[in-house]
Design an enzyme around this catalytic site. Structure first.
Site, PDB file in Angstrom:
ATOM      1  N   HIS A   1       0.827  -1.203   0.000  1.00 18.37           N
ATOM      2  CA  HIS A   1       0.000   0.000   0.000  1.00 18.37           C
ATOM      3  C   HIS A   1       0.863   1.255   0.000  1.00 18.37           C
ATOM      4  O   HIS A   1       2.077   1.219   0.192  1.00 18.37           O
ATOM      5  CB  HIS A   1      -0.976  -0.003   1.181  1.00 18.37           C
ATOM      6  CG  HIS A   1      -0.336   0.063   2.537  1.00 18.37           C
ATOM      7  ND1 HIS A   1       0.031   1.247   3.140  1.00 18.37           N
ATOM      8  CD2 HIS A   1      -0.015  -0.912   3.421  1.00 18.37           C
ATOM      9  CE1 HIS A   1       0.551   1.007   4.327  1.00 18.37           C
ATOM     10  NE2 HIS A   1       0.547  -0.302   4.536  1.00 18.37           N
TER      11      HIS A   1
ATOM     12  N   CYS B   1       2.548  -5.118   6.969  1.00 12.43           N
ATOM     13  CA  CYS B   1       2.281  -4.801   5.564  1.00 12.43           C
ATOM     14  C   CYS B   1       3.467  -4.051   4.957  1.00 12.43           C
ATOM     15  O   CYS B   1       4.347  -3.562   5.665  1.00 12.43           O
ATOM     16  CB  CYS B   1       1.015  -3.975   5.437  1.00 12.43           C
ATOM     17  SG  CYS B   1      -0.500  -4.917   5.742  1.00 12.43           S
TER      18      CYS B   1
END
Length: 437
Positions: free
Chosen positions: A345, A364
């Site tokens: 992301h 992440c």
């Protein structure tokens, strides 16, 4: 005067090549076999039968890893030197690898690698007795052009050498002799050779099994590379998980891109990171554009004071951050199926990419060149480009976009490699996964 027959010369040359190969394989494989071969090839004149056994085991090593050798056909020739060349792997950088391994093994045979000890920082232009010692070690490792200095001053030339060394080890290139720089200077040549050999072969095995188009995130290098038809088309710095919240190693495929994603805060992050902020300031929820929901998925509204008090006790609510310019996930979320709920992301805090140690997330992967990755996908994996453009119109609206083709993604762990400039790169073993190397 003595004369050596051409046949004997070919045999000696063959044994020399085989010795170089088994020296590498002995570093990679935790078995006694290649160490025994190494001793035999160094001390003895071997028979044809002995050579063929060694050659067969070397070739089998590469075949098991699906790494092609130069020529399977020439492994059957009678010339031992040709056979020895034929079983060398077809790998870019293999010759440079062998040169570096030989140099490191030669250094390991010398009695030069005594620990350098220092309990303070040495900055550019400062005087310190450690400077000549550091310079010699930098020269031995190829980062300094000269081995000796008559001064104890950390001169500009030595600072440049330190910066080169720091850059090759993923450190902040500030020219300061500090704990991290000293730690890497003290890594023994034997340890360096082992780290380089194992990681080089692991990477080669991985690359030999890949398709034409894929994305690789090398976690300890904090780097992403996008390969297309054998060429790197996109490179980006990334942020990965902290040592106590590590990014998992896995393979999957990106099939969807979320444009302007909302962020459903995981429980661990909620309790460990966000609620401590709410306890300090109940306005944190509104300022960061969080919506709060109860267990029945009903929106819950409270005053800042009430949220501050609620955060001090049991908290049966979940947080969802609305899409927008300050959303933690940024503009894009690249989704790929996995059991760990991790994804690629964007980020709302790009300053973090300037740090040398980027193990900063909760697992992440944050991508610095996220626009470049999104644009590449739009150009290569999206047919309906107008719809792609249209779904970017409203910055505050979440839009899922299914790609027409998937992109394989691999999260890997390589702490050493030879770069395109033939420089050996090392990185910290941030998750202590190679402690036995």
């Amino acid at each position: 005067m003595t004369f050596t027959s051409p046949a004997n010369e070919r045999m000696k040359s063959a044994q020399k090549l085989l010795y170089q190969q088994v020296s590498l394989l002995a570093l990679v494989e935790n078995s006694d076999k290649f160490n025994e071969y190494k001793q035999l090839l160094f001390k003895s004149s071997l028979s044809v039968e002995q050579l063929i056994i060694i050659e067969s085991d070397i070739a089998q090593f590469w075949f098991q890893r699906q790494i092609p050798i130069r020529s399977e056909e020439l492994t059957q020739t009678k010339d031992p030197f040709v056979r020895a060349m034929a079983i060398e792997p077809q790998l870019a950088g293999y010759l440079e690898l062998q040169n570096r391994i030989r140099h490191l093994q030669w250094l390991a045979e010398q009695d030069w690698w005594q620990p350098i000890e220092l309990d303070h920082l040495v900055r550019p232009n400062q005087m310190d007795a450690i400077v000549p010692v550091v310079l010699r070690r930098l020269w031995l490792l190829g980062d300094a052009k000269v081995a000796v200095t008559e001064s104890t001053r950390l001169s500009p030339a030595i600072v440049d050498a330190i910066k080169r060394f720091q850059g090759r080890h993923g450190l902040k290139a500030d020219g300061i002799i500090g704990p991290e720089t000293l730690k890497w200077l003290n890594v023994s040549p034997k340890k360096r050779a082992s780290i380089l050999a194992k990681n080089f072969v692991n990477r080669a095995e991985f690359m030999a099994q890949r398709g034409d188009r894929f994305l690789v995130i090398n976690v300890p290098a904090f780097e992403m590379e996008l390969f297309n038809n054998g060429k790197v088309e996109l490179v980006s710095r990334v942020i990965v998980g902290k040592p106590y919240r590590p990014t998992p190693l896995l393979s999957s495929s990106i099939s969807n891109v979320v444009i302007n994603p909302s962020w459903r805060v995981p429980k661990k992050i909620l309790y460990n990171d966000l609620l401590p902020q709410v306890r300090k300031d109940g306005n944190y929820i509104a300022e960061r554009n969080f919506d709060v929901y109860d267990r029945n998925n009903n929106l819950v509204v409270r005053t800042p004071e009430q949220w501050r008090d609620l955060a001090k006790g049991p908290f049966p609510f979940r947080f969802v951050q609305r899409p927008g310019s300050n959303n933690t996930l940024g503009r894009y979320k690249f989704y790929f199926p996995n059991e760990f709920s991790v994804y690629l992301h964007d980020t709302s805090d790009p300053r973090l990419f300037q740090r040398s140690n980027r193990a900063l997330s909760s697992g992440c992967i944050r991508v610095e060149n996220v626009e470049g990755l999104a644009n590449w996908m739009a150009a290569n994996l999206v047919k309906d480009k107008q719809t792609w453009v249209d779904r970017h119109a409203d910055r505050n609206r979440t839009q899922w976009f299914a790609l027409n083709s998937t992109l394989d993604v691999h999260l890997v762990y390589w702490t050493a490699w030879i770069d395109d400039s033939n420089q050996v790169q090392y990185r910290n073993d941030i998750y202590q996964m190679q402690a036995g190397s």
